[in-house]
Design a protein around this motif. Sequence first.
Motif, mmCIF file in Angstrom:
data_model
loop_
_atom_site.group_PDB
_atom_site.id
_atom_site.type_symbol
_atom_site.label_atom_id
_atom_site.label_comp_id
_atom_site.label_asym_id
_atom_site.label_seq_id
_atom_site.Cartn_x
_atom_site.Cartn_y
_atom_site.Cartn_z
ATOM 1 N N ASP A 1 0.701 -1.301 -0.004
ATOM 2 C CA ASP A 1 0.150 -0.049 -0.020
ATOM 3 C C ASP A 1 0.850 1.499 -0.046
ATOM 4 O O ASP A 1 0.364 2.556 0.260
ATOM 5 C CB ASP A 1 -0.990 0.001 1.299
ATOM 6 N N SER B 1 3.565 4.150 -7.509
ATOM 7 C CA SER B 1 2.660 4.289 -6.696
ATOM 8 C C SER B 1 2.143 3.110 -6.116
ATOM 9 O O SER B 1 2.524 2.057 -6.405
ATOM 10 C CB SER B 1 1.471 5.250 -7.213
ATOM 11 N N TRP B 2 1.287 3.306 -5.081
ATOM 12 C CA TRP B 2 0.875 2.162 -4.439
ATOM 13 C C TRP B 2 0.286 1.235 -5.080
ATOM 14 O O TRP B 2 0.361 -0.029 -5.058
ATOM 15 C CB TRP B 2 0.120 2.434 -3.132
ATOM 16 N N SER B 3 -0.439 1.657 -6.116
ATOM 17 C CA SER B 3 -1.297 1.084 -7.011
ATOM 18 C C SER B 3 -0.890 0.312 -8.139
ATOM 19 O O SER B 3 -0.994 -0.490 -8.910
ATOM 20 C CB SER B 3 -2.684 1.946 -7.556
ATOM 21 N N LYS C 1 2.039 -6.767 -6.036
ATOM 22 C CA LYS C 1 1.536 -6.468 -4.818
ATOM 23 C C LYS C 1 1.455 -7.778 -3.894
ATOM 24 O O LYS C 1 1.467 -7.879 -2.827
ATOM 25 C CB LYS C 1 0.410 -5.819 -4.890
ATOM 26 N N THR D 1 0.808 6.260 0.943
ATOM 27 C CA THR D 1 0.426 5.779 -0.646
ATOM 28 C C THR D 1 0.893 6.709 -1.725
ATOM 29 O O THR D 1 1.069 5.949 -2.856
ATOM 30 C CB THR D 1 -1.150 5.746 -0.693
#
Length: 125
Positions: free
Chosen positions: A30, A51-53, A73, A101
């Motif tokens: 995350d 980025s976290w995504s 992830k 994040t």
Amino acid sequence: VQLQASGGGLVQAGRSLRLSCAASGRTFSDYAMAWFRQTPGKEREFLAAISWSGISTYYADSVKGRFTISRDKAANTVYLQMNSLKPEDTAVYYCASATSTAVVTPDQPYEYDYWGQGTQVTVSS
């Protein structure tokens, strides 16, 4: 809490390497993460951030078009695919993780709270 960078080595100019950064001790999926590198006597140089995504990425001009950052992830791992390597890419490469994040200035080391131990990349001419 640990970030373990691996995948470095000795490679000829023009070839490729893929670095991995595996996280353990907590879930980094995350958080924004990044890769930096450093050579003796120089400041740590930003390379790429994600980025976290995994949707947003950001690159230093010096590696844009040659290096690609990505993340898995589920595996809690971030990668740096390095193509068309040059002798000037020789350095110790570090992965880093923020504890948010997103970061405001992804190219600044102070944005990141956790660092891996580094992996040596040597590119011969």
